[in-house]
Design a protein around this motif. Structure first.
Motif, mmCIF file in Angstrom:
data_model
loop_
_atom_site.group_PDB
_atom_site.id
_atom_site.type_symbol
_atom_site.label_atom_id
_atom_site.label_comp_id
_atom_site.label_asym_id
_atom_site.label_seq_id
_atom_site.Cartn_x
_atom_site.Cartn_y
_atom_site.Cartn_z
ATOM 1 N N GLU A 1 0.787 -1.162 0.117
ATOM 2 C CA GLU A 1 -0.192 -0.080 0.011
ATOM 3 C C GLU A 1 0.837 1.189 0.041
ATOM 4 O OE1 GLU A 1 -3.771 1.131 2.649
ATOM 5 O OE2 GLU A 1 -1.762 1.667 3.563
ATOM 6 N N LEU A 2 0.758 2.044 -1.150
ATOM 7 C CA LEU A 2 1.489 3.290 -1.188
ATOM 8 C C LEU A 2 1.217 4.278 -0.254
ATOM 9 C CD1 LEU A 2 2.317 3.255 -5.069
ATOM 10 C CD2 LEU A 2 3.809 2.313 -3.265
ATOM 11 N N SER A 3 -0.150 4.491 -0.077
ATOM 12 C CA SER A 3 -0.936 5.362 0.959
ATOM 13 C C SER A 3 -2.204 4.914 0.608
ATOM 14 C CB SER A 3 -0.984 6.568 0.133
ATOM 15 O OG SER A 3 -1.256 7.620 1.138
ATOM 16 N N PRO A 4 -3.068 5.098 1.493
ATOM 17 C CA PRO A 4 -4.393 4.506 1.692
ATOM 18 C C PRO A 4 -5.130 4.895 0.440
ATOM 19 C CG PRO A 4 -4.069 5.234 4.160
ATOM 20 C CD PRO A 4 -2.873 5.843 2.976
ATOM 21 N N GLY A 5 -5.658 4.178 -0.203
ATOM 22 C CA GLY A 5 -6.418 4.206 -1.558
ATOM 23 C C GLY A 5 -5.604 3.894 -2.678
ATOM 24 N N MET A 6 -4.196 3.485 -2.599
ATOM 25 C CA MET A 6 -3.542 2.789 -3.876
ATOM 26 C C MET A 6 -2.395 1.885 -3.393
ATOM 27 S SD MET A 6 -1.105 4.647 -6.498
ATOM 28 C CE MET A 6 -0.613 3.964 -7.592
ATOM 29 N N LYS A 7 -2.695 0.554 -4.100
ATOM 30 C CA LYS A 7 -1.744 -0.505 -4.124
ATOM 31 C C LYS A 7 -0.831 -0.392 -5.134
ATOM 32 C CE LYS A 7 -4.181 -2.599 -0.273
ATOM 33 N NZ LYS A 7 -5.286 -3.591 0.006
ATOM 34 N N ALA A 8 0.410 -1.105 -4.867
ATOM 35 C CA ALA A 8 1.069 -1.555 -5.955
ATOM 36 C C ALA A 8 1.668 -2.720 -5.944
ATOM 37 C CB ALA A 8 2.467 -0.277 -5.874
ATOM 38 N N HIS A 9 1.670 -3.522 -7.098
ATOM 39 C CA HIS A 9 2.167 -4.825 -7.246
ATOM 40 C C HIS A 9 3.756 -4.827 -7.515
ATOM 41 C CE1 HIS A 9 -2.070 -6.661 -8.368
ATOM 42 N NE2 HIS A 9 -1.796 -6.215 -7.263
ATOM 43 N N LEU A 10 4.500 -5.067 -6.142
ATOM 44 C CA LEU A 10 5.877 -4.758 -6.406
ATOM 45 C C LEU A 10 6.702 -5.904 -6.116
ATOM 46 C CD1 LEU A 10 6.223 -1.636 -4.209
ATOM 47 C CD2 LEU A 10 5.832 -1.525 -6.634
ATOM 48 N N TRP A 11 8.139 -5.919 -5.988
ATOM 49 C CA TRP A 11 9.027 -6.912 -5.588
ATOM 50 C C TRP A 11 9.513 -6.554 -4.584
ATOM 51 C CZ3 TRP A 11 11.633 -9.031 -10.784
ATOM 52 C CH2 TRP A 11 10.914 -9.623 -11.575
ATOM 53 N N GLY A 12 9.649 -7.240 -3.636
ATOM 54 C CA GLY A 12 10.324 -6.859 -2.122
ATOM 55 C C GLY A 12 10.831 -8.018 -1.448
ATOM 56 N N TYR A 13 10.958 -7.852 -0.112
ATOM 57 C CA TYR A 13 11.542 -8.798 0.745
ATOM 58 C C TYR A 13 10.590 -9.157 1.984
ATOM 59 C CZ TYR A 13 15.892 -7.881 -1.921
ATOM 60 O OH TYR A 13 16.813 -7.432 -2.744
ATOM 61 N N ASN A 14 10.538 -10.519 2.284
ATOM 62 C CA ASN A 14 9.685 -10.836 3.463
ATOM 63 C C ASN A 14 8.311 -9.965 3.448
ATOM 64 O OD1 ASN A 14 12.355 -11.272 3.664
ATOM 65 N ND2 ASN A 14 11.863 -12.363 5.687
ATOM 66 N N GLY A 15 7.527 -9.966 2.413
ATOM 67 C CA GLY A 15 6.075 -9.419 2.552
ATOM 68 C C GLY A 15 6.127 -7.891 2.137
ATOM 69 N N GLN A 16 7.103 -7.368 2.235
ATOM 70 C CA GLN A 16 6.907 -5.758 1.942
ATOM 71 C C GLN A 16 8.202 -5.160 0.932
ATOM 72 O OE1 GLN A 16 4.751 -3.752 3.282
ATOM 73 N NE2 GLN A 16 3.519 -5.494 3.981
ATOM 74 N N SER A 17 7.832 -3.983 0.426
ATOM 75 C CA SER A 17 8.929 -3.153 -0.128
ATOM 76 C C SER A 17 8.912 -1.871 0.381
ATOM 77 C CB SER A 17 8.453 -2.906 -1.683
ATOM 78 O OG SER A 17 9.371 -1.842 -2.265
ATOM 79 N N PRO A 18 10.054 -1.454 0.962
ATOM 80 C CA PRO A 18 11.161 -1.975 1.088
ATOM 81 C C PRO A 18 11.255 -3.234 1.910
ATOM 82 C CG PRO A 18 11.477 0.406 1.870
ATOM 83 C CD PRO A 18 10.172 -0.419 1.911
ATOM 84 N N GLY A 19 12.429 -4.215 1.989
ATOM 85 C CA GLY A 19 12.544 -5.224 2.671
ATOM 86 C C GLY A 19 12.784 -4.544 4.252
ATOM 87 N N PRO A 20 12.788 -5.580 5.193
ATOM 88 C CA PRO A 20 13.077 -5.208 6.512
ATOM 89 C C PRO A 20 14.363 -4.706 6.873
ATOM 90 C CG PRO A 20 13.127 -7.594 6.474
ATOM 91 C CD PRO A 20 12.671 -7.206 5.235
ATOM 92 N N THR A 21 14.657 -3.722 7.736
ATOM 93 C CA THR A 21 15.844 -3.221 8.239
ATOM 94 C C THR A 21 16.612 -4.351 8.976
ATOM 95 O OG1 THR A 21 14.884 -1.204 8.323
ATOM 96 C CG2 THR A 21 17.164 -1.367 9.641
ATOM 97 N N ILE A 22 17.865 -4.600 8.550
ATOM 98 C CA ILE A 22 18.734 -5.216 9.382
ATOM 99 C C ILE A 22 19.496 -4.636 10.188
ATOM 100 C CG2 ILE A 22 20.817 -6.937 8.948
ATOM 101 C CD1 ILE A 22 19.416 -7.683 6.370
ATOM 102 N N GLU A 23 19.635 -4.689 11.304
ATOM 103 C CA GLU A 23 20.363 -4.266 12.392
ATOM 104 C C GLU A 23 21.566 -5.238 13.129
ATOM 105 O OE1 GLU A 23 16.795 -2.129 14.554
ATOM 106 O OE2 GLU A 23 18.259 -1.207 15.258
ATOM 107 N N VAL A 24 22.955 -4.590 13.131
ATOM 108 C CA VAL A 24 23.763 -5.573 13.770
ATOM 109 C C VAL A 24 24.659 -4.587 14.599
ATOM 110 C CG1 VAL A 24 23.580 -7.326 12.100
ATOM 111 C CG2 VAL A 24 25.147 -5.518 11.727
ATOM 112 N N VAL A 25 25.656 -5.213 15.201
ATOM 113 C CA VAL A 25 26.694 -4.352 15.996
ATOM 114 C C VAL A 25 28.001 -4.560 15.176
ATOM 115 C CG1 VAL A 25 27.668 -4.095 18.202
ATOM 116 C CG2 VAL A 25 25.182 -4.765 18.152
ATOM 117 N N GLU A 26 28.793 -3.536 15.458
ATOM 118 C CA GLU A 26 29.985 -3.703 14.814
ATOM 119 C C GLU A 26 31.014 -4.855 15.362
ATOM 120 O OE1 GLU A 26 31.961 -0.180 16.430
ATOM 121 O OE2 GLU A 26 33.800 -0.608 15.674
ATOM 122 N N GLY A 27 31.725 -5.731 14.842
ATOM 123 C CA GLY A 27 32.163 -6.795 15.169
ATOM 124 C C GLY A 27 31.436 -8.107 15.238
#
Ligand code: CU
Length: 467
Positions: A81-107
């Motif tokens: 859903e780009l905004s209520p009232g409009m959906k787009a057929h996209l490619w993404g990751y794990n159900g959404q575009s963009p994909g989920p954020t990846i968070e890690v720690v240095e090292g």
């Protein structure tokens, strides 16, 4: 680690099905069904850090396997859903575009499984990461592409903290135009370094989707009609809710085909990080707009000392409009009364021409439009239509918000006497208006010399000197 109940529920269902199709030992690949910002994911082990929040997005849960932090990304077609009232057929990751954020720690030692459920091959490039060349994700150059149905493994030890992203490096133009990208944040090992209270992340992306259709035109190079943050457009973009006196960081990366000068009202700020790393304190200067070129990332910081509803947006005015913008003719200054009558006669109805006094009226009218598109100018604030679209949101700074409270606090209650107001009563007469001070310049003006000087062109001066 544990994940929040809300995330766990959202990740059930399809995720179970996906796990059963891949070989044992691969971590679960949660999917996200909501296009709204999910709560930050606090680390349950390892060094402490203030997790980021992803506008209209989420952070990918992981599992520890020995001393490896394991993630599972699934490249797949999604409905966004780009905004209520409009959906787009996209490619993404794990159900959404963009994909989920990846968070890690240095090292951290990071292992990322990538399963391809697209109809064509793909790879993932880890933009900005310092890693072995063979983990860099460039199809053909550093690895064979991941064929549909296959899973590849990327693993490396994360060298430095900072602001990064991921995206395909296979059929890149198509896959990024379809929405494939994600944010990648590396927190410092020392929790005191670069610590902020709120840390927002989003990617700048763009789509060209004809009104009434669902799939982006993948060959468009410049004339996109939907300018998005994390595949969302105003008024669908989450507000950035901030507690007064918080130290705030806003990070973004540009995966469109043009640059975006990101402008925030009410504050000055300093760029503290790029995709190359943290900027040195002695290299920083104050800004209110920071340009983000294609393939760049920027993070800026400020102390949220001023309460209010502060606009934040791309300063290219075409990027704060939604679909249908480019084919509308310019009629400013044209008297359209005659045209209205003629066209009404021709079409046998009441034709209504627009735009002879600007286009603001479109913001108020919210005209009927084809299915699955958005008004060009839209959104309402407490004082009326905001007349925006695309890359626009609001930083809401409020006194007394709890830590990690990102709920919309509503519109800002302005203290009495601090809102621009309509002049009531008598206008100042011309005699009271400010005047230029008397002096040399004023005397020259009175003799008309100033005007004469401005009108003389270099060529004319030559001629003048010749005779
Ligand atoms: Cu822009």
């Amino acid at each position: 680690m544990t994940i929040s109940r809300r995330m766990f529920l959202a990740s059930s269902g399809l995720a179970v099905a996906s796990v059963s199709t891949v070989k044992a030992g691969i971590p679960e690949a949660p999917i996200q069904l909501s296009p709204l910002m999910q709560p930050p994911l606090f680390p349950q082990s390892g060094p402490s850090y203030q997790p980021v929040v992803t506008l209209n997005g989420w952070t990918l849960p992981w599992r520890m396997n020995g001393d490896w932090k394991e993630f599972h990304l699934v490249a797949e077609p999604v409905v966004r859903e780009l905004s209520p009232g409009m959906k787009a057929h996209l490619w993404g990751y794990n159900g959404q575009s963009p994909g989920p954020t990846i968070e890690v720690v240095e090292g951290d030692k990071v292992r990322i499984f990538v399963t391809n459920k697209l109809p064509e091959h793909t790879t993932i490039h880890w933009h900005g990461q310092l890693l072995p060349c063979g983990m860099d994700g460039v199809g053909g150059l550093t690895q064979p592409q991941i064929k549909p149905g296959k899973t590849f493994v990327y693993e490396w030890q994360v060298k430095k903290s900072g602001t990064f992203m991921y995206h395909p490096h296979a059929d890149e133009m198509v896959q990024m135009a379809m929405g494939m990208m994600g944010f990648f944040v590396v927190h410092p090992k020392d929790p005191k370094l670069h610590r902020v209270d709120r840390d927002f992340v989003f990617l700048l992306n763009a789509f060209d989707i004809d009104p009434g259709s669902y799939v982006p035109k993948i060959n468009t190079m410049l004339e996109f009609n939907l300018w998005a943050w994390n595949s969302r457009v105003f008024p669908g973009i989450d507000h950035l809710v901030v507690a007064k006196n918080d130290r705030v960081r806003i990070r973004f990366g540009n995966l469109t085909m043009t640059n975006h000068p990101i402008h925030m009202h009410g504050y000055d700020f300093e760029v503290t990080c790029t995709d190359g790393g943290w900027t040195r304190p002695e290299s920083r200067w104050p800004e209110v707009t920071v340009d983000c070129a294609v393939g760049q990332m920027r993070a800026f910081e400020f102390d949220a000392i001023y309460e209010g509803d502060w606009a934040i947006h791309c300063h290219k005015s075409h990027h704060t409009m939604n679909a249908m913008g480019h084919d509308v003719k310019t009629y400013i200054g044209v008297d359209m009364k005659d045209m209205k009558q003629r066209i009404s006669r021709l079409v046998g109805g009441d034709y209504m021409p627009m735009g002879s006094q600007g286009m603001a009226e479109m913001g108020e009218m919210e005209m009927a439009a084809p299915d699955n598109t958005l008004p060009m100018m839209t959104g309402f604030g407490q004082f009326g239509p905001i007349e925006m679209g695309g890359m626009f949101s609001i930083v809401k700074v409020r006194e007394g918000l709890a830590r990690s409270d990102y709920k919309d606090p509503g519109w800002y209650q302005h203290p009495q006497g601090t809102v621009a107001f309509e002049l009531q009563g008598q206008k100042p007469s011309p005699a009271e208006a400010p005047r230029a001070p008397e002096g040399k310049g004023a005397a020259r003006k009175a003799q008309g010399k100033e005007i004469e000087l401005k009108a003389v062109k270099p060529g004319a001066i030559k001629k003048h000197g010749a005779h």
